[in-house]
Design an enzyme around this catalytic site. Structure first.
Site, short mmCIF file in Angstrom:
data_model
loop_
_atom_site.label_atom_id
_atom_site.label_comp_id
_atom_site.label_asym_id
_atom_site.label_seq_id
_atom_site.Cartn_x
_atom_site.Cartn_y
_atom_site.Cartn_z
N GLY A 145 -25.65 -50.02 4.92
CA GLY A 145 -25.01 -48.97 4.14
C GLY A 145 -23.69 -49.45 3.55
O GLY A 145 -23.43 -50.65 3.44
N GLY A 169 -20.73 -49.30 4.78
CA GLY A 169 -19.86 -50.00 5.72
C GLY A 169 -20.06 -51.50 5.72
O GLY A 169 -19.09 -52.27 5.66
N SER A 206 -16.84 -37.18 -0.20
CA SER A 206 -18.04 -37.00 -1.01
C SER A 206 -17.73 -36.06 -2.17
O SER A 206 -16.83 -35.23 -2.09
CB SER A 206 -19.15 -36.40 -0.15
OG SER A 206 -20.26 -36.01 -0.92
N TYR A 246 -22.29 -30.55 6.19
CA TYR A 246 -21.84 -31.82 5.61
C TYR A 246 -20.75 -31.57 4.56
O TYR A 246 -19.69 -32.20 4.58
CB TYR A 246 -23.02 -32.56 4.99
CG TYR A 246 -22.68 -33.92 4.45
CD1 TYR A 246 -22.59 -35.03 5.29
CD2 TYR A 246 -22.43 -34.12 3.09
CE1 TYR A 246 -22.27 -36.29 4.80
CE2 TYR A 246 -22.12 -35.36 2.58
CZ TYR A 246 -22.03 -36.45 3.44
OH TYR A 246 -21.70 -37.69 2.94
#
Length: 320
Positions: free
Chosen positions: A1, A3, A159, A181
């Site tokens: 991902g 990271g 986000s 989320y």
């Protein structure tokens, strides 16, 4: 991902840095470290095991980091979960008919819900992993972050799905809603804003980034794999109209890497830095003003401090 891509890109920027990667378990840590060293054999890469959804794990990791390091220049706060995601196809169809579909596809507003649950510490799992665990980690590492010779940086992965409409101060863990989320990411934005007000004077600066829509393990859980296979050509096409469709982890890390090279005192604490990609694949960063209220940010910060005091009471043996 994002990271792993971020780690590799940071070493491309400066091979002299000491990179400490934080993963949930030892096996994942070592596998990630091996991948990084395969591309950068001379890099200094260490690991620490931490589950951001588990307070005891966070406290143990923080204690270990305080023993290992005298200061931390950067913490990239990137852990995140989106359990049991559901797509509201009815809302998506309505968006198509009303001309709002592009907005919905770039922000997931109105089309993405999650089913949350309590974790072992009695906290809402998404809130605990996406925000509170990071907050506790920062609090525990404050001595390595503040009052150093040069500024230290917190860079939070937020986000474009972070929306005020999904967040409530009276239910900041989002126990009663279905957009945990989005709520946790909006709370992240608020927390970053107030940390700047509290700690800029001590040399600690906080920034927020959005990696855009990245195809990662989290994204692939939203729909069955065969659907993603069918949709991917359309996704690449959408990128000509939606610049936040970064799609690859490498592109998604653009804003993180850009911030790594900036002087924090010249950054706007009320701005979120978005990774963007043109239809032809050129990466760039777009700053966008966050829709946050500083008074709400202060009130959330006080609630987080109160929750910290309550939840850490049973972990006194892990506190210095």
């Amino acid at each position: 991902g994002v990271g792993l891509a971020l780690c590799q890109r940071l070493l491309e920027e400066d091979g002299r840095i000491h990179l400490c990667i934080a993963c949930r378990n030892e096996q994942k840590s070592e596998a990630t470290r091996d991948l990084i060293l395969a591309a950068h054999p001379a890099a200094q890469v260490s690991t620490v095991e931490v589950d951001l959804g588990n307070l005891a794990s966070i406290l143990r990791a923080a204690r270990e980091l305080r023993c290992r390091f005298q200061r931390l220049d950067f913490i990239f706060l990137n852990a995140g979960i989106m359990p049991n995601p559901h797509v509201n196809f009815k809302a998506l169809w309505h968006g198509l008919l009303t001309g709002k579909v592009l907005h919905m596809l770039t922000t997931a507003e109105g089309i993405m819900t999650q089913t949350d649950r309590l974790n072992g510490d009695g906290l809402q799992e998404v809130f605990a992993t996406n925000l509170f665990g990071h907050f506790i980690l920062v609090r525990q590492l404050q001595s390595l972050l503040c009052s150093n010779e040069k500024p230290s940086r917190l860079i939070w992965t937020s986000s474009s799905n972070a929306r005020e409409s999904a967040f409530s101060l009276s239910d900041y863990q989002h126990a009663k809603g279905q957009e945990s989320y989005s709520s946790s990411k909006y709370a992240t934005d608020l927390t970053s804003v107030v940390l700047n007000r509290k700690f800029n004077g001590q040399g600690l600066y906080s920034s927020v980034v959005c990696p855009g829509l990245v195809m990662s393990n989290m994204t692939y859980r939203i729909l069955p794999i065969f659907l993603w296979t069918l949709l991917m050509p359309i996704m690449w096409l959408i990128r000509f109209f939606a610049k936040t469709y970064t799609l690859t982890p490498y592109n998604g890390a653009e804003a993180h890497v850009w911030l790594f090279k900036q002087k924090p005192e010249y950054l706007d604490s009320l701005v979120k830095y978005h990774s963007c990609t043109t239809g032809l694949g050129r990466c760039y960063v777009e700053p966008r003003k966050m829709d946050v209220d500083e008074d709400t940010a202060e009130k959330l910060y006080q609630k987080l401090l109160e929750l910290e005091e309550q939840t850490l009471e049973k972990y006194r043996d892990l506190l210095d």
